[in-house]
Design a protein around this motif. Structure first.
Motif, PDB file in Angstrom:
ATOM      1  N   MET A   1      38.426  32.105  46.020  1.00 20.34           N
ATOM      2  CA  MET A   1      38.419  31.363  44.771  1.00 20.34           C
ATOM      3  C   MET A   1      38.034  32.322  43.649  1.00 20.34           C
ATOM      4  SD  MET A   1      39.035  28.102  45.545  1.00 20.34           S
ATOM      5  CE  MET A   1      38.439  27.193  44.154  1.00 20.34           C
TER       6      MET A   1
ATOM      7  N   GLY B   1      37.752  29.233  39.846  1.00 17.90           N
ATOM      8  CA  GLY B   1      38.178  27.902  40.261  1.00 17.90           C
ATOM      9  C   GLY B   1      39.583  27.832  40.826  1.00 17.90           C
ATOM     10  N   GLU B   2      40.300  28.955  40.865  1.00 18.58           N
ATOM     11  CA  GLU B   2      41.668  28.969  41.395  1.00 18.58           C
ATOM     12  C   GLU B   2      41.672  29.604  42.781  1.00 18.58           C
ATOM     13  OE1 GLU B   2      45.999  31.035  40.480  1.00 18.58           O
ATOM     14  OE2 GLU B   2      44.407  31.179  38.998  1.00 18.58           O
ATOM     15  N   ARG B   3      42.296  28.929  43.734  1.00 21.34           N
ATOM     16  CA  ARG B   3      42.387  29.454  45.101  1.00 21.34           C
ATOM     17  C   ARG B   3      43.555  30.426  45.182  1.00 21.34           C
ATOM     18  NH1 ARG B   3      40.410  28.257  50.029  1.00 21.34           N
ATOM     19  NH2 ARG B   3      41.683  28.744  51.816  1.00 21.34           N
ATOM     20  N   ILE B   4      43.284  31.632  45.663  1.00 19.04           N
ATOM     21  CA  ILE B   4      44.316  32.651  45.802  1.00 19.04           C
ATOM     22  C   ILE B   4      44.543  32.875  47.290  1.00 19.04           C
ATOM     23  CG2 ILE B   4      44.937  35.044  45.354  1.00 19.04           C
ATOM     24  CD1 ILE B   4      43.110  34.887  42.878  1.00 19.04           C
ATOM     25  N   ALA B   5      45.740  32.539  47.765  1.00 16.70           N
ATOM     26  CA  ALA B   5      46.078  32.703  49.180  1.00 16.70           C
ATOM     27  C   ALA B   5      46.173  34.187  49.514  1.00 16.70           C
ATOM     28  CB  ALA B   5      47.400  32.010  49.482  1.00 16.70           C
ATOM     29  N   SER B   6      45.603  34.570  50.655  1.00 17.61           N
ATOM     30  CA  SER B   6      45.623  35.963  51.066  1.00 17.61           C
ATOM     31  C   SER B   6      45.449  36.063  52.568  1.00 17.61           C
ATOM     32  CB  SER B   6      44.495  36.726  50.381  1.00 17.61           C
ATOM     33  OG  SER B   6      44.446  38.053  50.847  1.00 17.61           O
TER      34      SER B   6
END
Length: 88
Positions: free
Chosen positions: A1, A4-9
């Motif tokens: 996160m 507040g933004e979820r970053i896929a990894s």
């Protein structure tokens, strides 16, 4: 996160600098008196083979004493963790 933004990894690398933080709280693992994460000989967190902890944030005993939090140890640990990650 991030903000507040979820970053896929598939792989996340996090660095913390030299200041100890409350890792126990967000990892929910055992730490030593200096708040360093107690790790296994393969540099992973007990119960979390997907999490490597290296350098001065890690606590690993050798011959009954913790390895020192110096650059030489961190560099060796980093090279080992990199080899393992590249082999996956």
């Amino acid at each position: 996160m991030v903000a507040g933004e979820r970053i896929a990894s598939k792989t996340v690398i996090w660095t913390a600098g030299c200041v100890a933080v409350a890792r126990r709280k967000w990892l929910n693992v055992e730490t030593d008196r200096a708040a360093r994460v107690r790790i296994q000989k393969d540099l992973t967190v007990p119960g979390h083979v997907e999490i490597f902890v290296v350098g001065d944030t890690a606590s690993l005993d050798q011959s009954g004493k913790p390895l020192p939090g110096v650059a030489q140890v961190a560099m060796q640990q980093g090279r080992y963790a990199a080899k393992v990650l590249l082999a996956v």
